[in-house]
Structures are given as C-alpha cells and as structure tokens.
Design an enzyme around this catalytic site. Structure first.
Site, PDB file in Angstrom:
ATOM      1  N   ASP A 108       0.974  -1.111   0.002  1.00 43.52           N
ATOM      2  CA  ASP A 108       0.034  -0.043   0.074  1.00 43.52           C
ATOM      3  C   ASP A 108       0.841   1.163  -0.059  1.00 43.52           C
ATOM      4  O   ASP A 108       1.641   1.499   0.924  1.00 43.52           O
ATOM      5  CB  ASP A 108      -0.783  -0.054   1.162  1.00 43.52           C
ATOM      6  CG  ASP A 108      -1.942   1.163   1.106  1.00 43.52           C
ATOM      7  OD1 ASP A 108      -1.730   2.164   0.444  1.00 43.52           O
ATOM      8  OD2 ASP A 108      -2.975   1.064   2.117  1.00 43.52           O
ATOM      9  N   HIS A 116     -12.244   6.563   1.078  1.00 38.20           N
ATOM     10  CA  HIS A 116     -12.269   7.745   2.018  1.00 38.20           C
ATOM     11  C   HIS A 116     -11.858   8.638   0.703  1.00 38.20           C
ATOM     12  O   HIS A 116     -11.485   8.553  -0.320  1.00 38.20           O
ATOM     13  CB  HIS A 116     -10.865   7.687   2.869  1.00 38.20           C
ATOM     14  CG  HIS A 116      -9.771   7.171   2.278  1.00 38.20           C
ATOM     15  ND1 HIS A 116      -9.073   7.794   1.656  1.00 38.20           N
ATOM     16  CD2 HIS A 116      -9.157   5.921   2.567  1.00 38.20           C
ATOM     17  CE1 HIS A 116      -7.642   7.194   1.479  1.00 38.20           C
ATOM     18  NE2 HIS A 116      -8.060   5.961   1.751  1.00 38.20           N
TER      19      HIS A 116
HETATM   20  N1  GLY Z   1      -2.860   3.915   2.935  1.00 36.47           N
HETATM   21  C1  GLY Z   1      -4.009   4.395   3.707  1.00 36.47           C
HETATM   22  C2  GLY Z   1      -5.437   3.961   3.386  1.00 36.47           C
HETATM   23  O1  GLY Z   1      -5.157   3.098   2.273  1.00 36.47           O
HETATM   24  O2  GLY Z   1      -6.353   4.470   3.661  1.00 36.47           O
HETATM   25 MN    MN Z   2      -6.880   4.251   1.090  1.00 35.28          MN
HETATM   26 MN    MN Z   3      -3.870   2.782   0.864  1.00 34.97          MN
END
Ligand code: GLY
Ligand code: MN
Ligand code: MN
Length: 434
Positions: free
Chosen positions: A254, A348
């Site tokens: 990520d 988000h």
């Molecule tokens: N990398 C933080 C998220 O995926 O929300």
């Molecule tokens: Mn994210």
């Molecule tokens: Mn993320």
C-alpha cells in the site's frame, strides 16, 4: 499551480464567510526530531490550499472588503544570518507579488498588526488546533481588543465546514496534479512487482517504491508505506516492513507518493513467487470482482456509501460460497458477521491529505457523488492465521488481500487515476515472469 488559482480559492472562501467575518488560517511550524534536526517540513494542507506557500510559521488572514486589503499574510522576515543556516525565506517585501495577496507583514508583528483586521467583525472563522503554537493566540487578540474598548468579534466559527467543502471538489489543475501522483505511484508499484523475489526483505520492496518516487520528483510518500508479506498483509497499519519473504507468500503493498502536496493511495497484492496458488487466486479474484463492481458504483448521483455497500455484498456472498462464513447473507449483513474478514470501509476522500477532508454525509443524509470528487475504492479480505480463525479451513489462513485505486468522479461516470497499475491475475503474473 498558478497564483490565480490560489486567489480564486481565497475569493470563494471569503464569499462563504461573508462580509462580517474574518478568517485566520495558520500554517504549520517545524517539528523537532532530535538533537539539532527537525522532521522534514510539511505545510498544513488548509494553509497550502489557500496560499501555495511552503514556509513554516505563517498566518493567512482574510478580511472581506477591508479598506487596507482583504487578503494578508504574516510570515518570517528575511534575515541573512538565519537564511545561511535554514535556507531562503520569501519575506514580507516580496510576498504580495509572489503570493498575490494584498499585504504582508513579519510574523513578529502579528500581535499588533492583526488587530485592525479583526476589529468590527462579528465572527472569527478559524480551524481549531491547526497549529497549537499559533492558534492559541486568537483569544489573546480578542482579549486585547476588549481591553482597548474596541469592537471585538463575539463569535468563533469553525472554518472547517466552508473550507473543506471547497477542498472536496478538485479543480482541473488539482486533477492533473493527482493524475501525476497516481502515475508515479503506479510506476513504482510496477517496479516493485517486477523486482520481487523470494528471499528478499520487505524493506527492499519499500526501497524500490521510494526510488521511483524520489527519482520522479515526489519527495515523500503520502503516508507510511506498507509492505506486508504473508500474515503481515492482515495488519492494517503494518509499517515495520522487516520480514524476509518466502515463495509461499502473497505480499500486499500500500504505497502512494505525495507530489507537490497532493496524494496518491494505491494497493496491490501479488504472489512473491510470481504465481498465485489456488487458494490465493480464489480470494484475490473475489476481491477484484468486488472492487470492479464497487468502482462502477462510484459515479455521479450515487452515494458515497454505494461502493462500500456494493463491495461488501459481493465479498460477503463470496465468503459464504467458499464456506468461510457460515451464515446467510442477511444474517451476515444484519449482525456484521462479515466484519471479521472485511475489517475496514471501502472508501475515503483523497486530495491534499491521504484521508482527505470533506463530509461523507450532509445534514444527516448520505452524500451524493459529484464531478471533481476523488475517492479511493479499496475492498479487502483478511484471514490471519491465529486462534480467532480456528473455525476457518487451513488453506485460507494467512491470506490478506486488498486492491485499492483512486477514482475521480466525472460527469459521465468516473476515471480511475491509478489505472496504470496492473491488477488482473494474468497481468500480474505476466509482469512478474516476463
Ligand atoms: N494507505 C491508507 C489507506 O489506504 O487508507
Ligand atoms: Mn486508502
Ligand atoms: Mn492505501
């Protein structure tokens, strides 16, 4: 981004607070790290959004229709001795021209100079705790006005709602900037997938990612990079990145860069060996199907929650079909039985902050998606190999999969900013073995 765009943002914010208000927006200060060093300076996103100014200890004041100027900035003064140590400062002399503000003062003069821009206004609009060193001065300024028998504002209004509504809709130049951040991050992901080999340590993939970021001018990740192999993929905020990877593992990365303050946020999961096992492929394909359907649900007029609800349903049905969840779909959704494996929400907002500002509901009602909004779609399934999973068949345990893309809402659907990062099992295997 050019100065006209920052001026436009300030004008729109002034229209939102009205002629009886004054807005005070604080930049960030340096944060000590240890000894004589500071953490790399990162400007406050709200302050940056309104100024594009990247020095510490500055304050923006917006006083609509004030006769001495309606936009003013307080900033560190020029000082050759200090600048020889800590670098170039813009200074109040050049600030009006460079930043397009009406007036500029040294930050050292703020306690006196700010008073006349506050006097006679009904309300001060500010963000609480934006910069604790500076924002606690607001009550002092109001107190000083009262002591001097001058007309002090009675109301303190949180600037967050009006300012964050502006930040939620990305302009064309912001969209272009975020596209670049996503392109760099996708290329970094491709490189990590290509370089991955059994026996490597997670931090070596972290290094591959960061080398692409840095070599393309993205000087920092937008958040701590996660390289979680094997069971570490099941830890949401795993950042140790210290394990040696084996050929039996999936690895979840990520990682998104920050480019001139704008974030990307991409996750890919792939087999360290270059070939998915049957169990890994089954879980992966389920998450990919959920993500594909959730991305389709991220379009104008749909609600912010729709991608989440769409992916939740696909994932839960799939988990029931595989015998990992032993209940009906209705039972799972009503009693949140899926939470055990799904753990987090699917979306988000994304922008200057990786978890960007902006409401996901309005007046208690679900919020509709509009062109210019950017959100992530990131479903995942996590099955750690621990005692809480004793009822789950052995072959599924130790698997964690998340797939995350960055989605710009457009007038005719959406555009996947991060679409250069491969995600079909065929594309990933071809990249690793080609
Ligand atoms: N990398 C933080 C998220 O995926 O929300
Ligand atoms: Mn994210
Ligand atoms: Mn993320």
């Amino acid at each position: 981004m050019n100065v006209l765009e920052f001026q436009r943002r300030r004008s729109r914010l002034m229209a939102a607070i009205g002629p009886n208000g004054v807005a005070i927006v604080f930049g960030n200060s340096e944060v000590p790290r240890n000894g004589d060093t500071h953490y790399p300076f990162r400007q406050h996103s709200d302050f940056f959004y309104l100024t594009g100014f990247n020095e510490p200890d500055a304050v923006l004041v917006l006083a609509p229709f004030h006769e001495k100027g309606e936009t003013l900035i307080f900033l560190n003064p020029r000082d050759p001795n200090i600048e020889q140590w800590t670098g170039y400062r813009l200074g109040p002399e050049s600030a009006p021209e460079v930043l397009g503000v009406d007036a500029a003062f040294s930050i050292q003069e703020i306690d006196t100079e700010i008073l006349e821009f506050i006097t006679g206004r009904e309300a001060v609009h500010a963000l609480w705790n934006a910069n604790s060193k500076l924002d606690q001065r607001i009550p002092d300024w109001l107190h000083t006005l009262k002591r001097k028998r001058r007309e002090a504002p009675e109301d303190l209004i949180n600037l967050a709602l009006s300012l964050h509504e502006l930040r939620l809709i990305k302009s064309e130049s912001e969209q272009a900037q975020m596209q670049q951040a996503a392109d760099i991050s996708a290329d970094a992901m491709i490189r990590a997938i290509q370089r991955c080999q059994p026996g490597m340590f997670e931090w070596q993939l972290d290094a591959e990612i960061q080398s692409v970021f840095l070599s393309r001018g993205a000087r920092s990740p937008a958040y701590p990079i996660i390289v979680g192999s094997g069971e570490n993929a099941c830890i949401m905020h795993y950042v140790e990145n210290s394990r040696q990877m084996t050929e039996r593992d999936l690895v979840l990365i990520d990682a998104g860069c920050e480019l001139d303050h704008y974030a990307a946020d991409i996750t890919r999961t792939f087999p360290v060996s270059g070939k998915f096992s049957d169990a890994q492929r089954t879980i992966y394909e389920l998450v990919l199907e959920a993500q594909t359907q959730a991305i389709s649900a991220a379009s104008m007029g749909n609600r912010f929650r729709d991608p989440h609800e769409t992916s939740r349903k696909v994932l839960t049905e799939g988990l029931i079909e595989l015998g990992i969840l032993n209940c009906t779909l209705e039972e799972a959704l009503e009693q949140n039985l899926d939470r055990r494996f799904l753990v987090h929400g699917c979306s988000h907002w994304l922008g200057l902050d990786v978890h960007d500002v902006g409401r996901t509901t309005l007046n208690g009602k679900p919020r509709s998606l509009e062109p210019g909004m950017v959100l992530t779609v990131e479903p995942g399934i996590y099955i750690p190999n621990n005692e809480k999973m004793n009822d789950v068949e052995e072959r599924w345990r130790g698997i964690g999969v998340r797939i995350e893309d960055d989605i710009l809402i457009t007038s005719d659907g959406n555009h996947v900013l991060s679409n250069k990062a491969p995600k079909s099992t065929d594309d990933i295997e071809a990249l690793m073995n080609g």
